[in-house]
Write an enzyme that holds these catalytic residues in place. Sequence first.
Site, PDB file in Angstrom:
ATOM      1  N   HIS A  90       0.857  -0.910   0.041  1.00 48.67           N
ATOM      2  CA  HIS A  90       0.118   0.031   0.131  1.00 48.67           C
ATOM      3  C   HIS A  90       0.902   1.031  -0.179  1.00 48.67           C
ATOM      4  CE1 HIS A  90       0.468   1.065   4.074  1.00 48.67           C
ATOM      5  NE2 HIS A  90       0.422  -0.318   4.482  1.00 48.67           N
ATOM      6  N   ASP A  92      -0.421   4.328   0.808  1.00 48.35           N
ATOM      7  CA  ASP A  92      -0.914   5.564   1.947  1.00 48.35           C
ATOM      8  C   ASP A  92      -0.255   5.320   2.998  1.00 48.35           C
ATOM      9  OD1 ASP A  92      -2.457   3.216   2.345  1.00 48.35           O
ATOM     10  OD2 ASP A  92      -3.578   4.178   3.858  1.00 48.35           O
ATOM     11  N   GLU A 156      -5.269   1.635   3.174  1.00 44.80           N
ATOM     12  CA  GLU A 156      -4.903   0.539   4.191  1.00 44.80           C
ATOM     13  C   GLU A 156      -5.045   1.255   5.496  1.00 44.80           C
ATOM     14  OE1 GLU A 156      -3.126  -2.162   6.728  1.00 44.80           O
ATOM     15  OE2 GLU A 156      -2.335  -0.328   6.352  1.00 44.80           O
ATOM     16  N   GLU A 157      -4.169   2.339   5.727  1.00 45.45           N
ATOM     17  CA  GLU A 157      -4.066   2.841   7.229  1.00 45.45           C
ATOM     18  C   GLU A 157      -5.376   3.195   7.622  1.00 45.45           C
ATOM     19  OE1 GLU A 157      -1.757   2.244   8.769  1.00 45.45           O
ATOM     20  OE2 GLU A 157       0.275   2.153   7.339  1.00 45.45           O
TER      21      GLU A 157
END
Length: 451
Positions: A90, A92, A156-157
């Site tokens: 990911h 982000d 994702e975060e």
Amino acid sequence: MSSNPVAETVASLMPRAKAELTELVAFKSVADFDQYPRSESEGAANWITDALRSEGFQDVALLDTPDGTQSVYGFLPGPEGAKTVLLYAHYDVQPPLDEAAWTTPPFELVELDGRWYGRGSADCKGGVVMHLLALRALKANGGIPVHVKVIVEGSEEQGTGGLERYAEQHPELLTADTIVIGDAGNFRAGIPTVTATLRGMTLVRVQVDTLEGNLHSGQFGGAAPDALAALIRVLDSLRAKDGSTTVDGLAGDSVWDGLQYEDQAFREDAKVLDGVELIGSGTVADRVWARPAVTVLGIDCPPVVGATPSVQAGARALVSLRVPPGVDAVEATKLLEAHIEAHTPWGARVSTERIGQGQAFRADTSSPAYASMAEAMAVAYPGQEMQSAGMGGSIPLCNTLASLYPQTEILLIGLSEPEAQIHAVNESVSPDELERLSVAEALFLQNYAAS
């Protein structure tokens, strides 16, 4: 590793890897567009799109996911009849928190004491570069022996589930024989590790209200119900005296059977202050990999500077609950909400709002893909055998993929070893780990193709 041609190629590519990671880290790609401009995330996504196209990927696309962010997809065909491997990362990142507390600027990649510092360097822009390094090394040494799909997530975060929902709506897109999730980490730098379990997560916002408006604490304090005090009582009820998580109806006595995490090593990794005790009972591995854990992530209340002598009419908090494999996150959320309501004092009005949720994950470490990875890691880390460990964090996509593709093997590796300090200030990546794990991934693809 110098006698291995794949390792030699990866070593020669490390200057390029550093330059690319420098470019990626420079994007402030926090997927909370109230904090950071959407253009920063779009810039990172476009960078990855260009990188995949330059490596010969086909069907490269920016996927508009239901949460308003973008994931990047690409397909690189291998030999006819070859297996298909999906590589995940990911782009982000977590916000940098207190930028003044960083030793180096958070969105600049800076080399210091043998490590590369910068937000996302390990979690998980370094994972993107790891995949690129592995594929380039294979191209230079006989070609890539499998069909490769790459998916790089954009949120994702945030835990908003955009890619999960997209995958459910387009299940054919991410089909593969094996999935390599590049978002975990070694138990310790230099110890090759696959992550066998992930805890699930639920995120709940709690609001407590007691009065129509704030009141003068001298005139009304002592009888008027204080919403902040009520909230503190609720939050305190989520822990036993020793700090163990206590949610009514939620078991908290599971035991981790496997690689252990020594108390002193954990204290050093977590940078626990001298004289401060660890919380909970059982082994550290039990506590961080096999049992639920509640964390108060934030409280909305007056700051100390500028506070007035008032009884608070309302207060709210954001509460995270991590749950181990074997515990349904949906059921755990219901238990958490019921506990909060049952433990709210003085008849105060309480409401809960579900912000995010993800199921726990358990891998089948007896599968052929794990044997291929063990063989690869033994070469990339001479003298070391692959270890299996748990990870207290959550990657909700893992369970979505496991549900969509029950026959697919899922492996978790990555750059987030303890020194990386992911999600904290001064996040960094070990270039040695990046190099060795890139070699391991490349050799895994070769081994898996031949298995």
